[in-house]
Design a protein around this motif. Sequence first.
Motif, short mmCIF file in Angstrom:
data_model
loop_
_atom_site.label_atom_id
_atom_site.label_comp_id
_atom_site.label_asym_id
_atom_site.label_seq_id
_atom_site.Cartn_x
_atom_site.Cartn_y
_atom_site.Cartn_z
N PHE A 1 -19.14 -7.54 -1.26
CA PHE A 1 -18.32 -6.36 -1.57
C PHE A 1 -18.33 -5.44 -0.34
N PRO A 2 -17.57 -5.80 0.71
CA PRO A 2 -17.60 -5.03 1.96
C PRO A 2 -16.83 -3.71 1.84
N PRO A 3 -17.10 -2.78 2.75
CA PRO A 3 -16.45 -1.46 2.70
C PRO A 3 -15.05 -1.49 3.31
N LEU A 4 -14.31 -0.42 3.01
CA LEU A 4 -12.98 -0.21 3.59
C LEU A 4 -13.10 0.71 4.80
N ASP A 5 -12.48 0.31 5.90
CA ASP A 5 -12.36 1.24 7.02
C ASP A 5 -11.16 2.15 6.77
N ALA A 6 -10.85 3.03 7.71
CA ALA A 6 -9.80 4.03 7.49
C ALA A 6 -8.44 3.39 7.24
N ILE A 7 -8.12 2.32 7.96
CA ILE A 7 -6.83 1.66 7.78
C ILE A 7 -6.77 0.98 6.42
N ALA A 8 -7.83 0.26 6.06
CA ALA A 8 -7.84 -0.44 4.77
C ALA A 8 -7.85 0.54 3.60
N LEU A 9 -8.52 1.69 3.78
CA LEU A 9 -8.50 2.71 2.73
C LEU A 9 -7.08 3.22 2.52
N HIS A 10 -6.37 3.50 3.60
CA HIS A 10 -4.99 3.98 3.49
C HIS A 10 -4.12 2.93 2.81
N THR A 11 -4.29 1.67 3.15
CA THR A 11 -3.51 0.60 2.53
C THR A 11 -3.79 0.52 1.03
N ALA A 12 -5.07 0.55 0.68
CA ALA A 12 -5.44 0.46 -0.74
C ALA A 12 -4.89 1.64 -1.52
N MET A 13 -5.03 2.85 -0.98
CA MET A 13 -4.58 4.03 -1.72
C MET A 13 -3.06 4.09 -1.81
N THR A 14 -2.36 3.63 -0.80
CA THR A 14 -0.90 3.55 -0.88
C THR A 14 -0.48 2.58 -1.98
N THR A 15 -1.15 1.44 -2.04
CA THR A 15 -0.86 0.45 -3.07
C THR A 15 -1.14 1.00 -4.46
N VAL A 16 -2.29 1.60 -4.64
CA VAL A 16 -2.70 2.11 -5.95
C VAL A 16 -1.80 3.26 -6.39
N ALA A 17 -1.39 4.11 -5.45
CA ALA A 17 -0.49 5.21 -5.79
C ALA A 17 0.85 4.69 -6.30
N GLY A 18 1.23 3.49 -5.87
CA GLY A 18 2.52 2.93 -6.28
C GLY A 18 2.61 2.65 -7.76
N PHE A 19 1.49 2.48 -8.43
CA PHE A 19 1.54 2.29 -9.89
C PHE A 19 0.70 3.35 -10.62
N ASP A 20 0.50 4.51 -9.97
CA ASP A 20 -0.22 5.64 -10.54
C ASP A 20 -1.62 5.23 -11.00
N GLY A 21 -2.27 4.42 -10.16
CA GLY A 21 -3.64 4.03 -10.45
C GLY A 21 -4.64 5.02 -9.90
N LEU A 22 -5.90 4.66 -10.03
CA LEU A 22 -7.01 5.52 -9.63
C LEU A 22 -7.92 4.76 -8.69
N LEU A 23 -8.28 5.38 -7.57
CA LEU A 23 -9.27 4.80 -6.67
C LEU A 23 -10.50 5.69 -6.67
N VAL A 24 -11.67 5.08 -6.86
CA VAL A 24 -12.93 5.82 -6.85
C VAL A 24 -13.77 5.30 -5.69
N ALA A 25 -14.47 6.21 -5.02
CA ALA A 25 -15.10 5.84 -3.75
C ALA A 25 -16.55 6.27 -3.69
N HIS A 26 -17.38 5.32 -3.24
CA HIS A 26 -18.71 5.65 -2.75
C HIS A 26 -18.51 6.25 -1.37
N ALA A 27 -18.71 7.55 -1.26
CA ALA A 27 -18.31 8.28 -0.05
C ALA A 27 -19.51 8.62 0.82
N GLU A 28 -19.83 7.71 1.73
CA GLU A 28 -20.75 7.97 2.83
C GLU A 28 -20.12 7.38 4.09
N ASP A 29 -20.27 8.08 5.20
CA ASP A 29 -19.65 7.65 6.45
C ASP A 29 -20.59 6.71 7.20
N PRO A 30 -20.12 5.51 7.55
CA PRO A 30 -21.02 4.54 8.19
C PRO A 30 -21.48 4.96 9.58
#
Length: 444
Positions: free
Chosen positions: A156-185
């Motif tokens: 279960f690897p982490p998302l970098d900034a580009i992958a996070l933007h891609t995931a959130m853009t995708t999830v926003a397209g169907f009004d989904g929810l993204l939850v994040a373990h928020a620590e900066d590597p």
Amino acid sequence: MIVLRADRVVTPDGIRPAAVVVGDGRVLAVTDRHAPVDGDQVRLADDEVLLPGLVDSHVHVNEPGRTEWEGFASATAAAAAGGITTLVDMPLNSVPPTVDAAALAAKRAAARGQLAVDVAFWGGAVPGNADRLRALHDAGVVGFKCFLAPSGVDEFPPLDAIALHTAMTTVAGFDGLLVAHAEDPDVLAAAPPPVGRRHLDFVASRPPEAESRAVARLVDTARRTGCRAHVVHVSSAAVLPLLRAAKDDGLPVTAETCPHYLVLRADEVPDGATEFKCCPPIRDDANRAALWAGLRDGTIDCVVSDHSPCTAGLKALDTGDFAAAWGGIASVQLSLPLVWTEARRRGIGLDRVVGWMAAAPAALTRLSGRGAILAGNRADLVVFAPDEMFVVDPARLAHRHPVTPYAGRRLRGVVRQTWLAGRPVRPGERRGRLVARTSTEVFG
């Protein structure tokens, strides 16, 4: 039909005397305490309060793949004993992780016939699976968990900034929810490494800046994509201004914290007591007070367990080495008395605690018909004695391994009975169901 009568019922309008009429698994009416209503009569004792069943949206069950860490049977039995009637399983640390529809099907297959309470599921957002998120959403997950730093398990690897933007853009397209373990590597990599038995050295290895920088990135990405975003297990008060500003700007950003951050203090953790290890870590008393203030003013929305168990061996109890120990606290059975004990000490009412632990997680996950005693909602109920005290005995906990930082702690508030869909949950019963975002979506 069953009529539960109590001098104190926690309703969305506060605590009041009421009769709660139950039939066909649902609340049919909430009426006057002495109203003449036919049916089997249940009278709560004078020291008892009727609560809605709690919703715990952050539980690591670990089955399949790491069932020796926990499992659906033991996790849901512990939840029922703690007044939790719906839990939402995280997409890790099971194998396979819930990152596609096939893995979700494997989870459901493993869970069937084992559940003491109802269970819903998170999906996972990892590098390379953005094209599978819509299928998971359509299959009924409540949202998508991601990590912004290493998760602790390679699958279960982490998302970098580009992958996070891609995931959130995708999830926003169907009004989904993204939850994040928020620590900066990068902040974690620059911090002193955790070494040895001293808890404060481990705390220094995960500084508050790691959380605040990651939350800032998440909020910025939510602003640019319009995606609903939620910060899990807030441990650092340093993120509160960021969350408050996001809310004031009208961004769809929410946050949770956990009992261990609201109850425990870093300076009380003995050397080598790895049962206290969690990521992010337990911090100091001033930080704890600030988290309570963030709950009171609405900056933090809900309180959930982050139940993250493992085998006793993985906790490195023999060496007390914080660097080697698995990071996670098993507390699903104790969440309510832990939070209530500390809230009561701070003059906070039981109705507010229930709001944070039932209504708010139900709203976050869009699990409709749960988290409040209302006509039409499921009759998931808890008979709670808020003044009764007990001492935590690990041997009496229902989760798989009796490892807890709360051993010997004196707590206030005893769950005397948990009702699921209008019937008391009996020891060994397996009446729980697999559910999705609405109560009409049931999978058996």
